[in-house]
Design a protein around this motif. Structure first.
Motif: not given
Length: 280
Positions: A19-20, A124-133, A116-122, A24-28
């Motif tokens: 199940a786990g 949202r902010l982790p997407v911006l931080w991940a793009k930045t990193v 699709a990105t926001m549906a997978a990472v509801p 969604v994790t920041f590494v993923r």
């Protein structure tokens, strides 16, 4: 499929051990953004362009300097900065990196894949931080290697007139690493602008305006205003870290890059607020 038993107040409950696995994790999210970045054809070509500009333009400036050296005045010779001559491609490479930073975000809005990105990472902010990193790290590592090649190549040319410097000379490592840092922060700034505007053309125009047009506009102001404003412009502040001989009246290398990072952080903060408030 194996399962475990979880005891709750309502009694035992069966839970799949898998199940786990889809959590969604920041590494993923980082891994997903890395896959997106290296899958874009524009990433390869823009980064190749940036590498070419840093190395080729630096070599061109060094060749021209050697050719003119015997006829240069004493004042011109005193102003020469060998490290900066070999890294002169910075001024065009920043535009290539800025364009790609905008496209990293705006490209998803243009294709609609952001949904699709926001549906997978509801959240949202982790997407911006991940793009930045991801983009900041890739840019820094690639540009650091490029700057080393450009520096060594340029100094080999300048050695013909014995005006070269070595990587171990005081202040030289700061210049070489500083150019890579400046370009990486420029890319992150462009990501923030792209996230705010959500449009490739608009984002690229703003990046060009901040880095190229705004300094020219300020130069048209009265001298007193120029002296007070110029050193705090994003590009001027950030490039203080890249200059071997700091210009009179300019910010120190540490203060300059701090101001540039603050501009970038403010841009990302605005992008984060808008990302949470607006629809994908």
């Amino acid at each position: 499929m194996s399962a475990g038993i979880v005891t709750t107040g309502a009694g035992p409950r069966f839970v799949s051990r898998a199940a786990g696995r889809g959590r969604v994790t920041f590494v993923r999210v980082l891994n997903a953004e890395w896959i997106k970045l290296r899958s874009l054809r524009s990433t390869f070509w823009v980064l190749v362009t940036a590498v070419f500009l840093v190395i080729a333009l630096g070599l061109l400036v060094c060749v021209g300097t050697v050719d003119r050296w015997p006829n240069m005045s004493a004042a011109e010779k005193a102003r020469l900065s060998p490290p900066n001559a070999s890294l002169a491609g910075l001024y065009l490479a920043q535009q290539a990196i800025g364009v790609l930073g905008v496209l990293v975000v705006s490209g998803e809005y243009a294709t609609g894949s952001i949904r699709a990105t926001m549906a997978a990472v509801p959240h949202r902010l982790p997407v911006l931080w991940a793009k930045t990193v991801v983009f900041g790290t890739v840019t820094f590592v690639l540009m650091l290697g490029t700057c080393l090649v450009a520096f060594l190549s340029g100094q080999a040319v300048l050695a013909k007139e014995h005006i070269d410097v070595s990587l171990g000379d005081p202040g030289v490592p700061r210049v070489v690493v500083g150019v890579a840092v400046y370009l990486a922060v420029t890319g992150i700034l462009a990501i923030g602008i792209g996230a705010i505007v959500r449009n490739a053309a608009g984002g690229i125009a703003i990046v060009f305006g901040l880095l190229l047009v705004l300094p020219e506009v300020v130069r048209a102001l009265p001298s007193d205003w120029q002296d007070r404003i110029t050193k705090y412009l994003p590009s001027e502040a950030g490039q203080a870290l890249t200059r071997w001989h700091p210009e009179e009246g300019a910010l120190s290398p540490g203060a300059g890059i701090t101001v540039f990072v603050l501009y970038t952080a403010a841009t990302l903060a605005v992008a984060a607020v808008l990302l949470r408030r607006r629809d994908a």
